[in-house]
Design a protein around this motif. Structure first.
Motif, short mmCIF file in Angstrom:
data_model
loop_
_atom_site.label_atom_id
_atom_site.label_comp_id
_atom_site.label_asym_id
_atom_site.label_seq_id
_atom_site.Cartn_x
_atom_site.Cartn_y
_atom_site.Cartn_z
N ALA A 61 0.82 -1.22 0.00
CA ALA A 61 0.00 0.00 0.00
C ALA A 61 0.85 1.26 0.00
N GLU A 62 1.93 1.25 0.78
CA GLU A 62 2.74 2.46 0.90
C GLU A 62 3.57 2.75 -0.36
N VAL A 63 3.66 1.79 -1.27
CA VAL A 63 4.47 1.97 -2.47
C VAL A 63 3.62 2.42 -3.65
N VAL A 64 2.32 2.12 -3.61
CA VAL A 64 1.45 2.46 -4.75
C VAL A 64 1.58 3.93 -5.12
N SER A 65 1.54 4.80 -4.14
CA SER A 65 1.59 6.23 -4.42
C SER A 65 2.97 6.71 -4.85
N GLN A 66 3.99 5.88 -4.70
CA GLN A 66 5.34 6.30 -5.05
C GLN A 66 5.64 6.14 -6.54
N ILE A 67 4.87 5.31 -7.23
CA ILE A 67 5.18 5.01 -8.63
C ILE A 67 5.21 6.27 -9.49
N PRO A 68 4.21 7.19 -9.38
CA PRO A 68 4.29 8.41 -10.20
C PRO A 68 5.48 9.31 -9.86
N GLN A 69 6.06 9.12 -8.68
CA GLN A 69 7.23 9.91 -8.31
C GLN A 69 8.52 9.31 -8.86
N LEU A 70 8.49 8.01 -9.10
CA LEU A 70 9.68 7.32 -9.58
C LEU A 70 9.78 7.30 -11.10
N PHE A 71 8.62 7.30 -11.77
CA PHE A 71 8.59 7.15 -13.22
C PHE A 71 7.63 8.16 -13.83
N GLN A 72 7.81 8.46 -15.10
CA GLN A 72 6.97 9.44 -15.78
C GLN A 72 5.72 8.78 -16.33
#
Length: 253
Positions: A166-177
């Protein structure tokens, strides 16, 4: 890695018409495989024969797709392939759907409703577990998604998948375009929807769903690209590409 193809950069902004869709597919083919040539499409006569068999006209956008890359299987023939012209058929649901793509075991189909065949670039529907649903509002956009998905799932050693905490789902747009395709439903159902695309140089990523334990699918141009993505995203990878093992038992299909 500097100089590697980046799908989000190549798309620039949302695709507004089928000409831009074909331009993107040309750029993607050149950046990921090899440039499209005049001999990479099916022939006009073959399409005419299929139209005669079916007793209908193939929409302009679908015709253009077959003429552009209909004989480049690396772009459309892996997991859920585009049907060859000879495989086009009409599904009886919704008053008739001209189906041009199939899930690899025939569990789902993508197509155009017969009532929309008069449009040059008509909307596409998909047969999901919840029934037929809108997929993309243009055949040309559906072809872009097709090429991305089939390329993503085309090479075992260069593909991996991760269950996202759950805590990683929101990180994907920050890591990749984010690749500027609209949200769309995964045929497997609401739990894996919406589908969103991301990229980085030498990487394609597809996120199926926004909840905990949604899946992130990754394809690298090389093992180095793939390993970099696996290290960057904390989660349970199907095949570990980093320094410490953390794997899932099976892939989601």
């Amino acid at each position: 890695m500097v100089g590697d193809f980046d799908a989000a950069e190549a798309m620039h902004d949302r695709i507004s018409d089928r000409s831009e869709a074909w331009d993107f597919i040309r750029a993607f083919a050149a950046g990921w495989y090899s440039p499209l040539t005049d001999g990479d499409g099916v022939g006009q006569e073959e399409l005419k024969q299929i139209e005669g068999r079916l007793g209908l006209s193939v929409p302009t956008a679908l015709r253009e797709a077959y003429l552009l890359f209909g004989q480049r299987p690396e772009l459309f023939e892996h997991q859920d392939p585009m049907l060859p012209p000879s495989g086009l058929f009409v599904h009886e649901d919704l008053g008739g759907v001209l189906c041009f793509r199939s899930e690899n075991q025939g569990c789902a189909f993508w197509g155009v409703r017969l009532c929309d065949l008069g449009e040059a670039d008509p909307p596409v529907v998909v047969q999901s577990r919840e029934g037929w649903r809108p997929f993309m509002d243009k055949v040309s956009l559906a072809c872009v998604e097709l090429v991305l998905s089939e390329s993503l799932l085309s090479d075992g050693p260069l593909y991996n998948a991760c269950e996202l905490p759950a805590e990683v789902v929101s990180q994907i747009p920050q890591l990749f375009q984010r690749i500027p395709l609209p949200d769309y439903p995964m045929w497997t159902g609401d739990d894996e929807s919406p589908v969103r695309w991301f990229s980085a140089p030498g990487l394609l990523l597809r996120q199926d769903g926004l909840a905990a334990d949604s899946w992130l699918h990754v394809r690298g141009k090389t093992l180095a690209h793939l390993s970099a993505a696996c290290v960057a995203v904390p989660g349970r990878w199907a095949q570990w590409q980093g320094t410490e093992p953390s794997t899932v038992d099976e892939l989601p299909f």
